[in-house]
Write an enzyme that holds these catalytic residues in place. Structure first.
Site, PDB file in Angstrom:
ATOM      1  N   GLU A  79      12.184  -5.081 -27.268  1.00  5.17           N
ATOM      2  CA  GLU A  79      11.171  -5.171 -26.650  1.00  5.17           C
ATOM      3  C   GLU A  79       9.982  -5.316 -25.727  1.00  5.17           C
ATOM      4  O   GLU A  79      10.844  -6.421 -25.118  1.00  5.17           O
ATOM      5  CB  GLU A  79      10.733  -6.562 -28.095  1.00  5.17           C
ATOM      6  CG  GLU A  79       9.144  -7.280 -27.705  1.00  5.17           C
ATOM      7  CD  GLU A  79       8.946  -8.898 -28.983  1.00  5.17           C
ATOM      8  OE1 GLU A  79       9.708  -8.457 -29.576  1.00  5.17           O
ATOM      9  OE2 GLU A  79       8.249  -8.779 -28.206  1.00  5.17           O
ATOM     10  N   LYS A 263      10.595 -17.127 -33.856  1.00  4.50           N
ATOM     11  CA  LYS A 263      11.213 -16.238 -34.056  1.00  4.50           C
ATOM     12  C   LYS A 263      11.383 -15.119 -32.591  1.00  4.50           C
ATOM     13  O   LYS A 263      12.260 -14.453 -31.921  1.00  4.50           O
ATOM     14  CB  LYS A 263       9.872 -14.841 -34.990  1.00  4.50           C
ATOM     15  CG  LYS A 263      10.165 -13.287 -34.413  1.00  4.50           C
ATOM     16  CD  LYS A 263       9.687 -12.328 -33.382  1.00  4.50           C
ATOM     17  CE  LYS A 263       9.975 -11.797 -33.346  1.00  4.50           C
ATOM     18  NZ  LYS A 263       9.674 -10.697 -32.120  1.00  4.50           N
ATOM     19  N   ASP A 279      27.941 -12.597 -34.219  1.00  7.06           N
ATOM     20  CA  ASP A 279      26.914 -11.263 -35.768  1.00  7.06           C
ATOM     21  C   ASP A 279      25.510 -12.100 -35.647  1.00  7.06           C
ATOM     22  O   ASP A 279      26.072 -13.546 -35.401  1.00  7.06           O
ATOM     23  CB  ASP A 279      27.956 -12.266 -36.382  1.00  7.06           C
ATOM     24  CG  ASP A 279      27.741 -12.257 -37.804  1.00  7.06           C
ATOM     25  OD1 ASP A 279      26.116 -11.414 -37.875  1.00  7.06           O
ATOM     26  OD2 ASP A 279      28.616 -12.303 -38.879  1.00  7.06           O
ATOM     27  N   HIS A 377       2.022  -8.400 -22.303  1.00  5.04           N
ATOM     28  CA  HIS A 377       2.978  -7.523 -23.056  1.00  5.04           C
ATOM     29  C   HIS A 377       2.044  -5.700 -22.582  1.00  5.04           C
ATOM     30  O   HIS A 377       3.064  -4.539 -22.490  1.00  5.04           O
ATOM     31  CB  HIS A 377       2.628  -8.028 -24.711  1.00  5.04           C
ATOM     32  CG  HIS A 377       3.184  -7.747 -25.641  1.00  5.04           C
ATOM     33  ND1 HIS A 377       4.671  -8.173 -25.967  1.00  5.04           N
ATOM     34  CD2 HIS A 377       3.462  -6.339 -26.256  1.00  5.04           C
ATOM     35  CE1 HIS A 377       5.088  -7.607 -26.960  1.00  5.04           C
ATOM     36  NE2 HIS A 377       4.545  -6.605 -27.251  1.00  5.04           N
TER      37      HIS A 377
HETATM   38  C1  MEV Z   1       7.213 -12.319 -30.024  1.00  2.00           C
HETATM   39  O1  MEV Z   1       8.085 -11.497 -30.777  1.00  2.00           O
HETATM   40  C2  MEV Z   1       7.088 -13.729 -29.803  1.00  2.00           C
HETATM   41  C3  MEV Z   1       6.431 -14.483 -30.091  1.00  2.00           C
HETATM   42  O2  MEV Z   1       5.225 -13.980 -30.976  1.00  2.00           O
HETATM   43  C4  MEV Z   1       6.197 -16.449 -29.487  1.00  2.00           C
HETATM   44  C5  MEV Z   1       5.774 -16.907 -30.077  1.00  2.00           C
HETATM   45  O3  MEV Z   1       4.339 -16.743 -30.810  1.00  2.00           O
HETATM   46  O4  MEV Z   1       5.978 -18.077 -30.025  1.00  2.00           O
HETATM   47  C6  MEV Z   1       5.327 -15.052 -28.853  1.00  2.00           C
END
Ligand code: MEV
Length: 426
Positions: A79, A263, A279, A377
């Site tokens: 990513e 995430k 792992d 991004h």
């Molecule tokens: C994207 O990989 C991760 C985000 O969505 C985390 C977040 O929203 O805090 C940018």
């Protein structure tokens, strides 16, 4: 003649087989031949039916200072923006004194599920009797467990009982948990060996039947905590800071936001985990369960303002990582990543994981609270788009830059820009 089994074939034979049995072209098959820094025998020893490797970009997150030590952190991830975001957050945290982390000893939990003999009709006093037998024989069981390893040490045994709440209503079962100091290993193998090694003795002592004997990936005795101060004037103003606190409020309170927030944290943690041969599924599973420890799934980080008005971030997570064992000794790239990290223990590696997660989270919520994440991004993604449109070498940068300037990042625009540049003879 009988067809050779896939598992008995050489790499070449496996690829030939795929050529016949699938719609892959010769060119696509050839992609699997290049096994990078690994030789085929090594990967064939790691997994079954291997045909090649799956390459992921690996980059270095810079600027990290954790417990006063500087680190260059390898991150393997597909990513865009994760590595840049981590490096940028680490730079700001560095101005606040760097990351401060502490780690528990490397205690992993192994579970043995014990079914009393007369399971369905067992009553409370019979359960208490079995638990007492196990309590009385704790030292014996611990010593037996310790004969199964040269480096790990079973330090305690805990016994509890649970009742089946599933549709099958199988009644009461006893859970024997061994607590094992696995030192610098992740610990799965040694804990599983100990669990299997002591199960027959547990059956003998209690007259019950053991069913599962396995490590728990919920490493609650192996927590890492990390904290950093992000000076308010480097965050983008008082209003951004206020909005960051609202971002945290939402991640604390709302599960739909909490999952995405966490995430982002795992973007940092997993990418270091992959680069260092950990792992990452175990880490993920443990962290998400921990996020839910008080019955509601929430943010793994905590954000607040200190008395100076600076932003403070904290993270606390279970972290089962190893600097020995697993593929840390066999995978040449993992070995190099651990070497460049210059870590001397699994505890030190855990602090790096935690700092990477915290840094990643800071950058994500800072961007979300301010300009949004798409701007940064797309800037990084524009290079991918330029490549997709056919740009190579210095053209990648030129095409990407122009698209970002125009705020139009798309393959069709990249092709047009490329064509114009080519016509101009750039
Ligand atoms: C994207 O990989 C991760 C985000 O969505 C985390 C977040 O929203 O805090 C940018």
């Amino acid at each position: 003649m009988e067809q050779k089994k896939f598992r008995d074939m050489s790499q070449d034979e496996r690829l030939q087989y795929l050529k016949i049995k699938t719609n892959l072209s010769e060119k696509e098959i050839d992609l699997f031949r290049n096994t990078g820094g690994l030789n085929f025998n090594t990967i064939n020893g790691m997994v079954e039916n291997a045909i090649g490797v799956f390459p992921l970009p690996i980059g270095i997150a810079t600027n990290f200072v954790i417990n006063n030590k500087e680190y260059l952190i390898p991150m393997a991830i597909e990513e865009p923006s994760v590595i840049a975001a981590a490096s940028n957050a680490a730079k700001i945290a560095g101005r606040g004194g760097g990351f401060v982390a502490d780690v528990d000893d490397s205690i992993m939990i192994g579970q043995i599920q014990l079914i009393p003999d007369s399971n369905n009709s067992i009553n409370k006093s019979e359960i208490d009797d079995i638990i007492k037998v196990l309590q009385d024989n704790k030292n014996k069981i611990t010593s037996l467990a310790n004969t199964k390893s040269k480096f790990a040490e079973c330090i305690d045994i805990k016994i509890r009982h649970i009742e089946d709440k599933s549709i099958n209503s199988l009644g009461i079962m006893i859970i024997v948990e061994i607590l094992v100091d696995v030192k610098d290993a992740m610990g799965a193998n040694v804990v599983n060996t100990m669990c299997e090694g002591i199960a027959p003795e547990i059956e003998l002592l209690t007259g019950g039947e053991t069913i599962l004997k396995i490590l728990s990936n919920y490493a609650t005795e192996r927590l890492v905590r990390c904290k950093a101060i992000f000076p308010r004037d480097l965050i983008g103003g008082e209003d951004v800071l206020r909005r960051i606190l609202f971002a945290y409020a939402m991640a604390y309170t709302d599960v739909y936001r909490a999952v995405t927030h966490n995430k982002g944290i795992m973007n940092g943690i997993d990418s270091v985990a992959i680069a260092t041969g950990q792992d990452f599924r175990a880490i993920e599973a443990g962290c998400h369960a921990y996020a839910c420890r008080d019955g509601h799934y929430k943010s793994l980080t905590k954000w607040y303002q200190n008395s100076n008005g600076d932003l403070v971030g904290e993270i606390e997570i279970p972290m089962a990582v190893g600097t020995v064992g697993g593929i840390t000794n066999t995978h040449p790239i993992v070995k190099s990543c651990l070497k460049l990290l210059n870590v001397s223990s699994s505890k030190e590696l855990a602090t790096i994981m935690a700092a990477s997660g915290l840094a990643q989270n800071f950058s994500a919520i800072r961007a979300l609270a301010d300009e949004g994440i798409q701007k940064g991004h797309m800037k990084l993604h524009s290079k991918n788009i330029a490549i997709m449109a056919g740009a190579t070498d210095n053209m990648i940068e030129l095409v990407s830059k122009k698209m970002v300037e125009e705020k139009n990042v798309s393959v069709s625009r990249a092709k047009e820009i490329l064509e114009t540049l080519n016509k101009k003879g750039v």
